[in-house]
Every structure is written in structure tokens, then in C-alpha cells.
Design a protein around this motif. Structure first.
Motif, PDB file in Angstrom:
ATOM      1  N   ALA A   1      35.463  48.323  44.493  1.00 27.81           N
ATOM      2  CA  ALA A   1      35.554  47.520  45.717  1.00 27.81           C
ATOM      3  C   ALA A   1      34.803  46.204  45.603  1.00 27.81           C
ATOM      4  O   ALA A   1      35.240  45.189  46.149  1.00 27.81           O
ATOM      5  CB  ALA A   1      35.028  48.328  46.902  1.00 27.81           C
ATOM      6  N   PHE A   2      33.681  46.195  44.888  1.00 27.29           N
ATOM      7  CA  PHE A   2      32.887  44.964  44.788  1.00 27.29           C
ATOM      8  C   PHE A   2      33.575  43.894  43.945  1.00 27.29           C
ATOM      9  O   PHE A   2      33.159  42.736  43.959  1.00 27.29           O
ATOM     10  CB  PHE A   2      31.483  45.248  44.243  1.00 27.29           C
ATOM     11  CG  PHE A   2      31.433  45.681  42.809  1.00 27.29           C
ATOM     12  CD1 PHE A   2      31.278  44.755  41.789  1.00 27.29           C
ATOM     13  CD2 PHE A   2      31.529  47.016  42.468  1.00 27.29           C
ATOM     14  CE1 PHE A   2      31.231  45.150  40.462  1.00 27.29           C
ATOM     15  CE2 PHE A   2      31.481  47.425  41.156  1.00 27.29           C
ATOM     16  CZ  PHE A   2      31.331  46.485  40.151  1.00 27.29           C
ATOM     17  N   VAL A   3      34.645  44.259  43.230  1.00 24.94           N
ATOM     18  CA  VAL A   3      35.410  43.279  42.457  1.00 24.94           C
ATOM     19  C   VAL A   3      36.749  42.981  43.129  1.00 24.94           C
ATOM     20  O   VAL A   3      37.097  41.820  43.326  1.00 24.94           O
ATOM     21  CB  VAL A   3      35.642  43.771  41.005  1.00 24.94           C
ATOM     22  CG1 VAL A   3      36.542  42.815  40.247  1.00 24.94           C
ATOM     23  CG2 VAL A   3      34.324  43.942  40.287  1.00 24.94           C
ATOM     24  N   VAL A   4      37.490  44.006  43.481  1.00 26.47           N
ATOM     25  CA  VAL A   4      38.827  43.769  44.010  1.00 26.47           C
ATOM     26  C   VAL A   4      38.817  43.299  45.467  1.00 26.47           C
ATOM     27  O   VAL A   4      39.746  42.611  45.886  1.00 26.47           O
ATOM     28  CB  VAL A   4      39.753  44.997  43.825  1.00 26.47           C
ATOM     29  CG1 VAL A   4      39.945  45.302  42.354  1.00 26.47           C
ATOM     30  CG2 VAL A   4      39.241  46.203  44.583  1.00 26.47           C
TER      31      VAL A   4
ATOM     32  N   GLU B   1      40.321  38.729  48.949  1.00 22.76           N
ATOM     33  CA  GLU B   1      39.843  37.700  49.881  1.00 22.76           C
ATOM     34  C   GLU B   1      40.174  36.292  49.372  1.00 22.76           C
ATOM     35  O   GLU B   1      40.505  35.407  50.163  1.00 22.76           O
ATOM     36  CB  GLU B   1      38.327  37.842  50.049  1.00 22.76           C
ATOM     37  CG  GLU B   1      37.681  36.825  50.953  1.00 22.76           C
ATOM     38  CD  GLU B   1      36.171  36.960  50.985  1.00 22.76           C
ATOM     39  OE1 GLU B   1      35.494  35.930  51.195  1.00 22.76           O
ATOM     40  OE2 GLU B   1      35.660  38.076  50.784  1.00 22.76           O
ATOM     41  N   TYR B   2      40.106  36.098  48.070  1.00 27.87           N
ATOM     42  CA  TYR B   2      40.384  34.779  47.492  1.00 27.87           C
ATOM     43  C   TYR B   2      41.883  34.501  47.380  1.00 27.87           C
ATOM     44  O   TYR B   2      42.276  33.404  47.015  1.00 27.87           O
ATOM     45  CB  TYR B   2      39.778  34.650  46.086  1.00 27.87           C
ATOM     46  CG  TYR B   2      38.316  34.958  45.978  1.00 27.87           C
ATOM     47  CD1 TYR B   2      37.434  34.755  47.028  1.00 27.87           C
ATOM     48  CD2 TYR B   2      37.800  35.474  44.798  1.00 27.87           C
ATOM     49  CE1 TYR B   2      36.094  35.061  46.910  1.00 27.87           C
ATOM     50  CE2 TYR B   2      36.455  35.769  44.677  1.00 27.87           C
ATOM     51  CZ  TYR B   2      35.608  35.569  45.736  1.00 27.87           C
ATOM     52  OH  TYR B   2      34.276  35.874  45.609  1.00 27.87           O
ATOM     53  N   GLY B   3      42.698  35.502  47.647  1.00 27.88           N
ATOM     54  CA  GLY B   3      44.140  35.310  47.588  1.00 27.88           C
ATOM     55  C   GLY B   3      44.743  35.536  46.210  1.00 27.88           C
ATOM     56  O   GLY B   3      45.864  35.108  45.946  1.00 27.88           O
ATOM     57  N   VAL B   4      44.014  36.219  45.321  1.00 32.87           N
ATOM     58  CA  VAL B   4      44.548  36.519  43.995  1.00 32.87           C
ATOM     59  C   VAL B   4      45.548  37.673  44.139  1.00 32.87           C
ATOM     60  O   VAL B   4      45.187  38.744  44.639  1.00 32.87           O
ATOM     61  CB  VAL B   4      43.418  36.914  43.008  1.00 32.87           C
ATOM     62  CG1 VAL B   4      43.991  37.296  41.662  1.00 32.87           C
ATOM     63  CG2 VAL B   4      42.403  35.789  42.878  1.00 32.87           C
ATOM     64  N   PRO B   5      46.788  37.470  43.729  1.00 34.08           N
ATOM     65  CA  PRO B   5      47.792  38.530  43.884  1.00 34.08           C
ATOM     66  C   PRO B   5      47.397  39.806  43.136  1.00 34.08           C
ATOM     67  O   PRO B   5      46.894  39.752  42.009  1.00 34.08           O
ATOM     68  CB  PRO B   5      49.053  37.926  43.255  1.00 34.08           C
ATOM     69  CG  PRO B   5      48.826  36.456  43.250  1.00 34.08           C
ATOM     70  CD  PRO B   5      47.343  36.266  43.119  1.00 34.08           C
ATOM     71  N   GLN B   6      47.640  40.929  43.757  1.00 40.53           N
ATOM     72  CA  GLN B   6      47.284  42.215  43.150  1.00 40.53           C
ATOM     73  C   GLN B   6      48.028  42.433  41.839  1.00 40.53           C
ATOM     74  O   GLN B   6      47.515  43.102  40.941  1.00 40.53           O
ATOM     75  CB  GLN B   6      47.572  43.357  44.121  1.00 40.53           C
ATOM     76  CG  GLN B   6      47.020  44.677  43.655  1.00 40.53           C
ATOM     77  CD  GLN B   6      47.098  45.753  44.726  1.00 40.53           C
ATOM     78  OE1 GLN B   6      47.547  45.497  45.841  1.00 40.53           O
ATOM     79  NE2 GLN B   6      46.679  46.952  44.385  1.00 40.53           N
ATOM     80  N   ALA B   7      49.194  41.857  41.688  1.00 43.05           N
ATOM     81  CA  ALA B   7      49.950  41.982  40.440  1.00 43.05           C
ATOM     82  C   ALA B   7      49.212  41.352  39.265  1.00 43.05           C
ATOM     83  O   ALA B   7      49.483  41.685  38.112  1.00 43.05           O
ATOM     84  CB  ALA B   7      51.323  41.339  40.590  1.00 43.05           C
ATOM     85  N   TRP B   8      48.283  40.462  39.507  1.00 45.18           N
ATOM     86  CA  TRP B   8      47.518  39.805  38.444  1.00 45.18           C
ATOM     87  C   TRP B   8      46.296  40.605  38.014  1.00 45.18           C
ATOM     88  O   TRP B   8      45.725  40.343  36.963  1.00 45.18           O
ATOM     89  CB  TRP B   8      47.028  38.439  38.906  1.00 45.18           C
ATOM     90  CG  TRP B   8      48.073  37.420  39.139  1.00 45.18           C
ATOM     91  CD1 TRP B   8      49.433  37.577  39.150  1.00 45.18           C
ATOM     92  CD2 TRP B   8      47.835  36.039  39.410  1.00 45.18           C
ATOM     93  NE1 TRP B   8      50.053  36.386  39.430  1.00 45.18           N
ATOM     94  CE2 TRP B   8      49.100  35.425  39.593  1.00 45.18           C
ATOM     95  CE3 TRP B   8      46.695  35.265  39.535  1.00 45.18           C
ATOM     96  CZ2 TRP B   8      49.226  34.079  39.880  1.00 45.18           C
ATOM     97  CZ3 TRP B   8      46.833  33.923  39.830  1.00 45.18           C
ATOM     98  CH2 TRP B   8      48.084  33.335  39.986  1.00 45.18           C
TER      99      TRP B   8
END
Length: 113
Positions: free
Chosen positions: A28-31, A36-43
Motif C-alpha cells: 500500500a505504501f507504494v501503490v 494518487e499520482y495518476g500512474v495507470p495500474q497497467a504500468w
């Protein structure tokens, strides 16, 4: 290679490997911040793989220096990109976190490069 270079390189590898592993196990402390920053989960898996590859490359660089230099360059670029991502998300209080990972990668590059 000096003792300092070996210690800093191993530290950078452990930190990058830990960070990559944290993405793979969805810590959780990474994802949480990634979302929050808008990085797509697919990445996320690709980002974790890049960190893990950098960590392995740094360790391999202890035996084949050119591999270590390339891995250190990759990690420096990766974590510089992470700083840019955090700034673009206007999460200024989070800027120190990627810098903590960038510093040993940059120091490793300076010492082995």
C-alpha cells in the motif's frame, strides 16, 4: 573497485530491489501513491520489473562493470522520472521519497562510472 563503490552499489541494488518487490506485492505504501499520482495500474508491473532489472544489473556490475554502469544510468533515469511524476501530481511533500532511492543509484554511478 573500491570498498565504498561495492557498499554503495549493493545498497542501491537492495533499495531498488525492495522498491520493485513492493510494487509486485502491491504494498500500500507504494501503490497508493502511484494511484494518487495518476500512474495507470497497467504500468505497475513494468515499473516493478524496471526496478528489479536495475537491481540485478547493479549486482552484475560488480563483476561486469559496463553492466553496472548501464543499470545505474537506468535507475537514475527511472527515479528522476519518479521525481517528475510526483512534482507533476503536485504532491510536493512526497518528493523526498524518490530522491531517497535516486541518491544511492547516482552515487553508485559516480563511483563505478
Amino acid at each position: 573497485m573500491s570498498t565504498t563503490a561495492v557498499v554503495v552499489t549493493v545498497l542501491a541494488a537492495v533499495m531498488a530491489g525492495f522498491s520493485g518487490g513492493a510494487i509486485f506485492v502491491r504494498a500500500a505504501f507504494v501503490v497508493g501513491p502511484l494511484a494518487e499520482y495518476g500512474v495507470p495500474q497497467a504500468w505497475w508491473n513494468w515499473l516493478g520489473a524496471a526496478k528489479a532489472a536495475g537491481a540485478v544489473g547493479l549486482v552484475a556490475g560488480l563483476f561486469v562493470p559496463v553492466v553496472g554502469v548501464l543499470a545505474a544510468i537506468g535507475l537514475v533515469l527511472y527515479f528522476a522520472g519518479a521525481v517528475v511524476t510526483v512534482v507533476r501530481a503536485r504532491a510536493y511533500a512526497h518528493v523526498p521519497f524518490p530522491l531517497v532511492y535516486l541518491a544511492p543509484a547516482a552515487a553508485s554511478l559516480a563511483l563505478i562510472g
